[in-house]
Design a protein around this motif. Sequence first.
Motif, PDB file in Angstrom:
ATOM      1  N   ASN A 129       0.759  -1.338   0.019  1.00  0.00           N
ATOM      2  CA  ASN A 129       0.121   0.208  -0.059  1.00  0.00           C
ATOM      3  C   ASN A 129       0.793   1.219   0.076  1.00  0.00           C
ATOM      4  O   ASN A 129       0.790   2.213  -0.906  1.00  0.00           O
ATOM      5  N   CYS A 159      -0.878   2.973   7.441  1.00  0.00           N
ATOM      6  CA  CYS A 159      -1.846   3.085   6.307  1.00  0.00           C
ATOM      7  C   CYS A 159      -3.202   3.312   6.825  1.00  0.00           C
ATOM      8  O   CYS A 159      -3.982   3.891   6.005  1.00  0.00           O
ATOM      9  N   ASP A 160      -3.763   2.683   7.752  1.00  0.00           N
ATOM     10  CA  ASP A 160      -5.181   3.159   8.404  1.00  0.00           C
ATOM     11  C   ASP A 160      -5.013   4.465   8.861  1.00  0.00           C
ATOM     12  O   ASP A 160      -6.324   5.195   8.656  1.00  0.00           O
ATOM     13  N   GLU A 163      -5.406   6.681   5.789  1.00  0.00           N
ATOM     14  CA  GLU A 163      -6.915   6.775   5.069  1.00  0.00           C
ATOM     15  C   GLU A 163      -7.856   7.586   6.055  1.00  0.00           C
ATOM     16  O   GLU A 163      -8.740   8.283   5.423  1.00  0.00           O
ATOM     17  N   ARG A 164      -7.708   7.445   7.397  1.00  0.00           N
ATOM     18  CA  ARG A 164      -8.442   8.301   8.141  1.00  0.00           C
ATOM     19  C   ARG A 164      -8.197   9.832   8.070  1.00  0.00           C
ATOM     20  O   ARG A 164      -9.366  10.365   7.866  1.00  0.00           O
ATOM     21  N   GLU A 166      -6.793  11.273   5.548  1.00  0.00           N
ATOM     22  CA  GLU A 166      -6.497  11.647   3.847  1.00  0.00           C
ATOM     23  C   GLU A 166      -5.240  12.593   3.832  1.00  0.00           C
ATOM     24  O   GLU A 166      -5.135  13.391   2.992  1.00  0.00           O
TER      25      GLU A 166
END
Length: 221
Positions: A129, A159-160, A163-164, A166
């Motif tokens: 990722n 990675c999480d 995503e949270r 941005e």
Amino acid sequence: KERGVLVPILVRPKNDGNFEIVSGHRRHHASQLAGLTEIPAIVREMDDDTAILLMVDSNLQREELLPSEKAFAYKMKLDAMKRQGQRTDLTSAQIGRKFKESRELLAEQVGESRNQISRFIRLTNLVPNLLDRVDNKTMAFNAAVEVSYLTEPEQLMLCDAIEREECTPNLSQAKRLKQYSQDGKLDENVMDAIMTEEKPIEDKLVLKGDVLAKYFPRTYT
């Protein structure tokens, strides 16, 4: 379709009577798409490491290479160079020097600095990722190098967080993530605190001298 393959591919014979392509995978695939049943080829006997070196060199000649492609190509070539130069009678100090010499030689061959070679190879430690983000330019190269020192679970946690929030870490944030990881203090709370902090504006405005000259005398500093 009209002219066929102009440059022969390079293959090596296998024990089962078939051939393995060393260089020319794209030409081979294009020939299949064009409906050709034959392709000109140079057959050469070579061991695994020699085949790897030739394969990597042919790929590095491509004009457009993704950072991930360079990273794995440099790693494959360096590993092959080290194996070719291995001797069983070397001391650990001599082995370390031989490794350094291989990296210097690779740097000369590909026109990169030794440190840049090391930075590219660090990218091979990234989870897919994050490596994809380097390729698509949503994560800066130098920041990604620092992030590569995080453990795999920490990278997945990052990675999480990406995503949270941005957003991806800049170089300063990546260095702090690396330091917390090496100190054994990187957890989700620390990562969120670093990732949610206000980032300074890093955009730069560049004006050429001839543009400024329209509005200010050249004597102005």
